[in-house]
Design an enzyme around this catalytic site. Structure first.
Site, PDB file in Angstrom:
ATOM      1  CB  SER A 159     -35.644  50.291  -0.920  1.00 41.53           C
ATOM      2  OG  SER A 159     -34.661  51.005  -0.310  1.00 41.53           O
ATOM      3  CG  HIS A 186     -36.403  51.923   2.588  1.00 46.41           C
ATOM      4  ND1 HIS A 186     -35.648  50.740   2.693  1.00 46.41           N
ATOM      5  CD2 HIS A 186     -37.569  51.638   3.658  1.00 46.41           C
ATOM      6  CE1 HIS A 186     -35.876  50.068   3.570  1.00 46.41           C
ATOM      7  NE2 HIS A 186     -37.176  50.452   4.038  1.00 46.41           N
ATOM      8  CG  ASP A 279     -37.612  46.986   5.872  1.00 42.93           C
ATOM      9  OD1 ASP A 279     -38.026  46.392   6.898  1.00 42.93           O
ATOM     10  OD2 ASP A 279     -37.656  48.180   5.900  1.00 42.93           O
TER      11      ASP A 279
END
Length: 349
Positions: A159, A186, A279
């Site tokens: 991310s 992400h 995540d």
């Protein structure tokens, strides 16, 4: 730093020191600034009420603090989130799910929280710099033919700060390794083409967007789109679902881990790079139970270490290092596996 540039501020009020600490750790993962953390008595004794965008209040018995609610209602216009669930012990699947529920509640009040890399950040990766220190493919590792499906797949999950880390990782790998990669990042969907161009320009690996029916081949780095969920069919071919990824951000790294491991089982491994949130922390222990390897980027080299730290807290990781060290570890692991197979073949001959 101006007020507009500051992260949203929250105040945490709880009569449990343990819950205060766990709430403070959790909101920090989502980039929030804990401007007050204390029990009701400490808050009521403050000379000035903290200036925050949200209040988090969790009490063992609300009846023990009758003055608190009147005080907050009279002195702040910021939203007050009462009755946050009790936080489970860190590093557990229950804790990861609790953090997800908390994130949902926070975003209902504050909007989307996770910071993503901007186009400017991605373009900066494309600037000239010192050449990567690449190594030749060790002689014991057989050449991975790029027209053949990969027998072993590594998921690269990232991310905020992830593109720089993944680029360094790929730049330190020699060409011809007998593995394929699936990259779950992400990112704002508008920047996907920039990311593909930047990461695909200097590495010896074929960065490509996922296409229905494609089987991950040796040398592939398949970038999963952020819009809808993707999975592998019985033949190991990528397929797109007609529904968005579960969770607040796409692609969901947890879901990617589950979907890929459902086909590859112990031939599916994962490396979690820089990022906010947690995540990957729910699915990583499940992959570990299959026998998969779970590695994470170390905190010191991350732009934001919340995501790899959350996965590491599950106790399922077997290696921690910076991107270059992760690349070297992959080569070492492949070489050891090849040498072991040669020995086994020789012993059975």
């Amino acid at each position: 730093m101006t007020r507009e540039m500051l992260p949203p501020g929250v105040a945490i009020v709880s009569d449990s020191p343990l819950q205060r600490r766990r709430l403070q750790d959790a909101v920090g993962k989502f980039g929030l600034d804990s401007r007050f953390t204390g029990d009701p008595g400490r808050l009521l004794a403050q000379p000035a009420i903290p200036d925050v965008e949200l209040w988090l209040v969790t009490l063992e018995d609300e009846a023990d603090h009758p003055a608190l609610f009147d005080f907050l209602l009279e002195n702040t216009d910021a939203p007050i989130l009462f009755g946050v669930d009790i936080a489970p012990a860190p590093g557990t699947t229950d804790a990861s799910r609790w953090e997800r529920r908390l994130l949902d509640k926070l975003e209902q009040q504050l909007g989307m929280l996770e910071q993503l890399d901007s186009a400017t950040t991605l373009e900066a990766l494309d600037q000239p710099g010192e050449p990567a220190t690449r190594r030749e493919r060790p002689t014991w590792i057989p050449l991975g033919k790029t027209d053949e499906p990969a027998e072993e797949v590594w998921i690269l999950g990232a991310s905020l700060g992830g593109p720089a880390a993944v680029k360094t990782f790929l730049d330190h790998l020699p060409p011809g390794l007998p593995v394929g990669f699936i990259y779950a990042q992400h990112i704002d969907g508008n920047f996907t083409e920039v990311l593909t161009r930047v990461l695909g320009r200097h590495a010896d690996y074929n960065l490509r967007r996922a296409e229905p029916g494609h089987r991950v081949r040796n040398g592939d780095v398949v970038l999963l789109p952020v819009e809808n969920e993707w999975f592998l069919d019985e033949g190991g071919r990528l397929q797109e679902k007609g529904t968005p990824w579960p969770g607040p951000y796409g692609p969901s790294i947890d879901q990617v881990l589950l979907n890929v491991a459902d086909h590859y089982r112990d031939r599916c491994h994962a490396i979690l790079f820089s990022g906010m949130g947690n995540d990957g922390a729910i699915a990583a222990p499940l992959l570990h139970a299959y026998g998969s390897r779970i590695w994470v980027q170390n905190s010191d080299s991350c732009g934001n270490s919340s995501m790899p730290d959350s996965v590491r807290a599950t106790g399922c990781t077997s290696f921690v290092g910076d991107p270059a060290q992760l690349a070297r570890k992959l080569m070492q692991t492949l070489e050891e596996a090849c040498l072991l197979k040669r020995k086994q073949d020789r012993d059975t001959a």
